[in-house]
Design an enzyme around this catalytic site. Sequence first.
Site, mmCIF file in Angstrom:
data_model
loop_
_atom_site.group_PDB
_atom_site.id
_atom_site.type_symbol
_atom_site.label_atom_id
_atom_site.label_comp_id
_atom_site.label_asym_id
_atom_site.label_seq_id
_atom_site.Cartn_x
_atom_site.Cartn_y
_atom_site.Cartn_z
ATOM 1 N N SER B 70 0.810 -1.218 0.000
ATOM 2 C CA SER B 70 0.000 0.000 0.000
ATOM 3 C C SER B 70 0.847 1.273 0.000
ATOM 4 O O SER B 70 0.333 2.341 -0.312
ATOM 5 C CB SER B 70 -0.970 0.004 1.176
ATOM 6 O OG SER B 70 -0.341 0.473 2.326
ATOM 7 N N LYS B 112 0.987 4.935 6.581
ATOM 8 C CA LYS B 112 0.185 5.770 5.686
ATOM 9 C C LYS B 112 0.764 7.176 5.619
ATOM 10 O O LYS B 112 1.540 7.585 6.477
ATOM 11 C CB LYS B 112 -1.270 5.850 6.200
ATOM 12 C CG LYS B 112 -1.990 4.524 6.245
ATOM 13 C CD LYS B 112 -2.390 4.019 4.879
ATOM 14 C CE LYS B 112 -2.785 2.560 4.902
ATOM 15 N NZ LYS B 112 -2.950 1.967 3.612
#
Lengths: 163, 189
Positions: B70, B112
């Site tokens: 990700s 993230k």
Amino acid sequence: MNNKTVVLILAIVLMVGGAIFFLPSDEKKIRNNLDSLGEYCSTVKDEPLLDALQKVTFAAKLCTDPCKVHIESSQIDHEFGQKEITDRLLMLKKRLSNTTFSFEDTFVDIPGDNRAEVTTTLRLNGESVNGRFTDAYEIQISVEKQDGDWLFSSFTVVEFMKK
Amino acid sequence: MNTSREKTANLGLLNITPIFSDPIMPSSPIRRFFFPALTKRFFLRLLLLSLACYIIFGHILIPLRIQGMSMEPTYQDGSYALCWRLQFLLSPPKRFDVVTVRFSGRRVMLLKRVVALVGETVEFRNGLLYVNGNPVEEPYVHYRSDWQLPQRTVAPGHIYVVGDNRGTPMARHQFGEVNMNRIVGGVLP
């Protein structure tokens, strides 16, 4: 204090320590059940159907009948019977071959004699039809003591990240 | 005394002698380093070192093994990084900071990037990020797909985080508004 007293105290301390360490507490039983659940849900490549069936049956036996599952993002809020759990887990196993289910960062809170709350992180590592994947979910599990066994009565996926 | 060192020198060879078999240096610093005398001072140093390692690598600078794609290409699957927990001790996360987001504990965390802060609006149009209605240039994004997300405002006490790899379908990517108490720290390097 002579040597005999020191040895006696040491022996008592060792025995008490050993008893605390080795005797299964309620928390340890719940953690062991969680590890077993992860093991039964995990799949190996080309797992024989009989093995898979046996594992999902064992996994279902770790849950109450019925057992509630709540996943808000997938609009799942349903009570599953033992048979339904077995069927669903078998389907999941077919879809996710060679996948490891493990529970990390597990916190067990036992507020009552027959009730416990578990907060844990389910980690998935494996292969799906789309290739290799790794995923994690925070899960809150309610656990109930029935006839001396701790059984999982509800699973709720904590969705702390809102798109 | 004819030592092994002298022997190799006489032969005109490179002076490479095994350190531990050299009889001339039975208590050399290197030997003492690898085979220390088991004194009270040694055990005290060992205890302090273990304690320091536990505090530093267990609570302040947590080693991370990255699994998943990700955050590609910034952080590759299988690479290593460190979570620097003191990064947001005095100042809150800024836009484009990479943060670690915890689940129930710190053994499994998400990596993230912060894209929007409290009170800002965030949306995706055709895979492009818009903050407060303006497109945001994201040089770290190499893979992009057609993400569509209606505008929303970041609630107080929250930040909006997304992974750098936007090549996966939006439904399969974990991102969104997250409470600040879920942020464990920044990421090094």
